[in-house]
Structure formats: structure tokens, C-alpha cells
Write a protein that holds these residues in place. Structure first.
Motif, PDB file in Angstrom:
ATOM      1  N   ARG A  38      60.080  32.155  48.645  1.00 52.89           N
ATOM      2  CA  ARG A  38      59.897  33.278  47.733  1.00 52.89           C
ATOM      3  C   ARG A  38      60.536  32.987  46.372  1.00 52.89           C
ATOM      4  O   ARG A  38      61.225  31.983  46.188  1.00 52.89           O
ATOM      5  CB  ARG A  38      60.445  34.587  48.309  1.00 52.89           C
ATOM      6  N   ASP A  66      56.579  42.091  46.356  1.00 54.56           N
ATOM      7  CA  ASP A  66      57.200  43.033  47.290  1.00 54.56           C
ATOM      8  C   ASP A  66      57.582  44.285  46.512  1.00 54.56           C
ATOM      9  O   ASP A  66      58.478  44.263  45.669  1.00 54.56           O
ATOM     10  CB  ASP A  66      58.438  42.378  47.911  1.00 54.56           C
ATOM     11  N   GLN A  68      59.183  46.820  47.345  1.00 52.61           N
ATOM     12  CA  GLN A  68      60.546  47.289  47.566  1.00 52.61           C
ATOM     13  C   GLN A  68      61.556  46.574  46.667  1.00 52.61           C
ATOM     14  O   GLN A  68      62.686  47.030  46.513  1.00 52.61           O
ATOM     15  CB  GLN A  68      60.938  47.070  49.033  1.00 52.61           C
ATOM     16  N   SER A  69      61.143  45.445  46.093  1.00 57.61           N
ATOM     17  CA  SER A  69      62.064  44.647  45.295  1.00 57.61           C
ATOM     18  C   SER A  69      61.971  44.925  43.802  1.00 57.61           C
ATOM     19  O   SER A  69      62.674  44.299  43.016  1.00 57.61           O
ATOM     20  CB  SER A  69      61.794  43.154  45.534  1.00 57.61           C
ATOM     21  N   ASN A 270      64.116  35.217  52.903  1.00 60.20           N
ATOM     22  CA  ASN A 270      63.260  35.471  54.056  1.00 60.20           C
ATOM     23  C   ASN A 270      64.060  35.596  55.347  1.00 60.20           C
ATOM     24  O   ASN A 270      63.585  36.147  56.335  1.00 60.20           O
ATOM     25  CB  ASN A 270      62.241  34.329  54.183  1.00 60.20           C
TER      26      ASN A 270
END
Length: 539
Positions: A38, A66, A68-69, A270
Motif C-alpha cells: 500500500r 481506502d 476510512q483513511s 496491511n
């Protein structure tokens, strides 16, 4: 009625005044922190906003981010009210110039192919017309010889031109078809990366007056990462080993990281950052239904994860006055509480493709001791080894290494810091000038039957010679068998001073050879076993 009309007009005016404006904002990727798996992308955007509430839409982002990030920070006289993320299945990524050129070439080739096929069809119809109108003159009309000859010449000439032209067109059509296939294959490869939907980040802001808004947006994307590769170079057997620490950075997000500041991190988000907790270990009689339910409950709790906490960073300063010799000179190493980061000062471009981009990280110098090693049972050639120390300070990761000696590529090796002890050993290739020979000594080898046991004696001689003009250190490895059965007994004889490992049977000699010096080593052992048994793998 007038009151109702006035109320409707007033309501519309209020709606227009307080309506929330939506504005598309152009953004640019400026920084990327690439993890082992990532990456965190930083985008910057600047725009003017009016008084009131405004939805600032950052379009054309990867669908792999993502949500949420997402983090948003801003500068200016405004307030960030909220952040939202949404997929956009109508707009694909902006097609990059190379892919546009491929599609244009394919379109042009298709038009050329259609034109050639049309020309060929015209020739075919002309040929059919000539062949179906071969009757010359009327039924009662006689033609002279000259007229017949002229008509025959015309048919021969024109039909010949048609055949020749059609053959050339068939060749051109075949070449165009082959070109179309190659172009389509190249386009299909890139379509996998760009022919996907995009996503958008919507930042809702509020301002009392018109203002300039500077936004910084961070988010984590999948389909990105890096892995370590190395170059190990030794000029000669008297110089240190040069270690070039490099990274293969890859990403297939669909976004283009063009002229961005890269930071490589040894972290792996991850894996998650939560410490596992031990649950009570219960014992009970086997009950399938209850056991299955308990297993599901535990599995559901095991997948929880959380992002790693923010880490304190301690930067190692570099000498700014050092000359710029390579990209590695523009990399600073940052030791965080848990990981290592390599901050690259020069901008890099990492395309969204299946091919990684090679990035220089650091160049290190390691003290090395050079020695030769040989296992004559397996190979009679001696191999030059560089045994380097001090590698622990370089934050190495497992990775493939290209080995160079005296300016020549020797081969590939693999560096695994988890399995290296104090010394990093690198094989630099064969040296035929160290002559090694291993042979079984028949005079000292025998078979004897004593009582109910068979006793076999073995003796081997290893002779080495240094034909070089300089002294060398040589490590010789051999072995004696190890019994895995109580009825088989291995009796160790004279080992000529070797270091002996009883568990593996490995023998190691370390000797020094002067120029043109020869030495011999003889070692012996005996195997005792029942006479009615046959031992596999003894010879």
C-alpha cells in the motif's frame, strides 16, 4: 392569491440564497509515502470559494483508495464541515498521452484497412465486369484483325494490372491486420490500468466571506508498494564491498505519480497494529454444533485491525555539502519508533503500470574479509567469498542481489537479514587457479566381516594447490555420514584437525596457502552394521 404568489417567490429566493454550491477542484499529487504493501498519497488543491456552504469535489481519483483513511487539512478563512467519498462509474481516468497515441494509431490503421478492402472490392468488380462482357461487336458485325488484336491486348493488360494490384493490396491488408493485433494487445494491457471507474472526495466547507482555500488531502491506496533489490560490488580482494540499496516501486492504482516526492517506509499497514489477545483455553467433550459456533465467534473477532499509531520520528541529518553523485546522495534516512523511512529529495515519476520503477536508496561500504571455499564432494572448483560485516546498521530487507566482481557481473544472490548472523557471505564466483582434488584411498578402505557385523573403513584424501601469485585463505568442507538407526554405528577416525559437527556430520578445515603451495588432507571413518542388512546411500 397575491399573498400565495409572494410567498412562493420569497421561498425561491431563500432557496437560491442558501443553496449549497458544488464546485469541481483540480488537485495534484505532490507526496507519496510507499509502504511495503500500500501507499499513502498526498494531494494539494487551491481554489476560490464564495460565502456560504460549498461542496468542493476532487474528481478523477483512484477507486482503490481506502475511504476510512481520508484526511483533509486546509489553510484559509473557512471551516471544514465534513468529508465524503463516492464512486464515479461514469467517468474513467484521464487517458494518458501514450495510451491516446496507441488508440489514435489503431483508429488510423482501421481506416487504412477499410480503404484497402474497398479498393480490392472495386478491382474484383471490375474484373467480373470485364469477364462477363467478352463478346466483341454485334452478331452481324465483322471485326478486323487489328481490332481483335487491340481488344485482346486491352483485356490482357487490364486483367494483368488488376491481378498485380490486388496482390499488392493483399500484402498491405495482411500487414495492416498484423499491426492492428499488436496495437490492440498493447492497448488491452494499459486498459486494465486505466479502463476502470474513478472516485471522488467531497469536502464540505463554510465561509463567512469569499476566500482562498488551500486543501491538503491524504488517503491510502491499495495496489502499490515496494521491495528491496541490491547491487553488491567488489573491485578486488583488498577493497571493501560496496552495497547499493535500491527499491523497486510499483503501483497499479490508475493514478499517475508524476514528479512527486517519494518516501519509502519499511512499515506494512496491511498487517494491522493491534496486539493479539489470548482468550481462555477451554476443554470440553466434543460437540460439533457448539464447537462450530465458537469457532465462528473467534474468527469474527480475529479480523479486527486498526491503523498503526502515529510514530515519533527522529531524523538523521546528512552532510548538505557533499557532492551530488547519484540519486542515493539525495536520500535521508529517518528512524521512527517502529520502522525506517527513506526520504528522497529528488522528484520521481512512477507510472501506473505492471513494470516497477527502480529507485536508488543508499550506497553503503562494508568491511570485507575475502576467502575461498570449496566442497570437493559436490564441486571441485573453489569459490571466492566476501564475508562482510556491519550490515546491521543499514535496515536491510529480504531481497535479490546482483553480484559484481572486478567490474563483471557474477550472478545473483539473495539477502535475508533474518537468517544472517554476524557476517554477510557473498559468493563472487569460481577461481580455477585453486586446484582441488578429492579421491578415495583404496589402501585404507576395506570391508571386514567380524562376527555378526559388517565393518567398512573409508579414507578420503583432499589435495589443494594454490597456483596464484598471492597467498589465499581456503575453507574446505566435507562430511561423514550420520546414523539414523541404532544398529548402524559410525566410528570417527582421524579427521586431520577438522571442526566436526556431530549432528550434521559436517567437516570444516581452514587453511592458508602460499603461492604455488600444495597441501593434502586425509580423513577416515568406519561404519559398523549387521551383516544381513544393506545400507542405502553409503557410497
Amino acid at each position: 392569491m397575491k399573498k400565495i404568489g409572494s410567498f412562493i417567490v420569497a421561498s425561491l429566493l431563500i432557496t437560491l440564497v442558501f443553496a449549497q454550491e458544488q464546485k469541481n477542484v483540480d488537485s495534484k499529487i505532490t507526496h507519496v509515502t510507499v509502504f511495503l504493501n500500500r501507499a499513502q498519497v498526498t494531494r494539494e488543491a487551491k481554489t476560490r470559494i464564495d460565502a456560504g456552504k460549498t461542496d468542493l469535489v476532487l474528481k478523477g481519483l483512484t477507486s482503490d483508495l481506502d475511504q476510512q483513511s481520508i484526511q483533509v487539512a486546509g489553510k484559509g478563512n473557512f471551516t471544514i464541515l465534513g468529508i465524503a467519498h463516492r464512486q464515479n462509474y461514469l467517468n474513467e481516468f484521464n487517458t494518458p498521452a501514450p495510451l491516446k497515441a496507441l488508440r489514435d494509431s489503431l483508429d488510423y490503421t482501421q481506416r487504412q484497412l477499410a480503404l484497402e478492402n474497398s479498393r480490392k472490392e472495386i478491382l474484383n468488380k471490375e474484373e467480373q465486369m470485364l469477364l462477363s462482357n467478352q463478346k466483341i461487336g454485334g452478331a452481324n458485325q465483322n471485326l478486323t484483325v487489328a481490332e481483335l488484336k487491340a481488344m485482346a491486348d486491352f483485356y490482357r493488360s487490364r486483367l494483368g494490372e488488376i491481378v498485380t494490384t490486388r496482390m499488392k493490396q493483399d500484402l498491405q491488408i495482411r500487414k495492416l491486420n498484423e499491426k492492428m493485433v499488436k496495437l490492440q494487445q498493447q492497448i488491452n494491457e494499459q486498459n486494465d490500468l486505466y479502463g476502470r471507474n474513478t472516485s471522488e472526495i467531497v469536502v464540505t466547507v463554510s465561509a463567512n466571506d469569499a476566500a482562498t482555500a488551500d486543501l491538503t488531502v491524504n488517503y491510502v491506496v491499495a495496489n502499490a508498494g515496494w521491495y528491496a533489490v541490491y547491487d553488491l560490488r567488489a573491485i578486488n580482494t583488498k577493497s571493501p564491498v560496496q552495497l547499493s540499496y535500491k527499491a523497486n516501486v510499483f503501483q497499479g492504482t490508475g493514478e499517475e505519480w508524476k514528479n512527486v516526492r517519494l518516501k519509502l517506509s519499511t512499515a506494512n499497514p496491511n498487517l494491522g497494529g493491534l496486539k493479539p489477545e489470548l482468550a481462555a483455553w477451554y476443554l470440553n467433550f466434543y460437540q460439533p454444533r457448539y464447537a462450530a459456533r465458537e469457532y465462528k465467534s473467534r474468527a469474527a473477532g480475529a479480523v479486527q485491525s486498526a491503523p498503526a499509531p502515529e510514530m515519533m520520528k527522529e531524523e538523521v541529518a546528512m552532510d548538505s555539502a557533499s557532492p551530488a553523485e547519484s540519486v542515493a546522495d539525495f536520500v535521508s534516512t529517518i528512524q521512527t519508533s517502529l520502522n525506517t523511512e527513506f526520504d528522497i529529495a529528488l522528484p520521481y515519476t512512477v507510472n501506473s503500470s505492471n513494470k516497477p520503477t527502480l529507485v536508488d536508496i543508499r550506497n553503503h561500504e562494508m568491511k570485507a574479509d575475502y576467502t575461498y571455499s570449496v566442497a570437493p564432494k559436490l564441486d571441485a572448483d573453489a569459490f571466492l567469498l566476501a564475508r562482510a560485516t556491519g550490515w546491521e546498521d543499514f535496515s536491510l530487507l529480504p531481497g535479490e542481489a546482483n553480484v559484481f566482481f572486478e567490474g563483471t557481473f557474477v550472478g545473483k544472490s539473495y539477502i535475508d537479514p533474518n537468517n544472517i548472523k554476524d557476517t554477510l557471505s557473498v559468493s563472487l564466483g569460481r577461481d580455477k587457479r585453486i586446484v582441488v582434488k578429492r579421491e578415495k584411498l583404496k589402501d585404507f578402505s576395506s570391508k571386514k566381516l567380524i562376527g555378526s557385523n559388517q565393518r567398512e573403513n573409508y579414507a578420503y584424501e583432499i589435495s589443494v594447490r594454490n597456483t596464484k601469485t598471492e597467498p589465499v585463505k581456503l575453507i574446505i568442507e566435507d562430511q561423514i555420514p550420520v546414523s539414523q538407526n541404532s544398529q548402524i554405528e559410525v566410528i570417527v577416525g582421524d579427521l586431520a584437525g577438522a571442526r566436526y559437527n556431530q549432528n550434521t556430520g559436517k567437516l570444516v578445515w581452514e587453511i592458508a596457502l602460499q603461492p604455488n603451495e600444495s597441501k593434502k588432507i586425509v580423513y577416515k571413518f568406519e561404519v559398523k552394521y549387521p551383516k544381513d542388512k544393506i545400507i542405502a546411500g553409503l557410497e
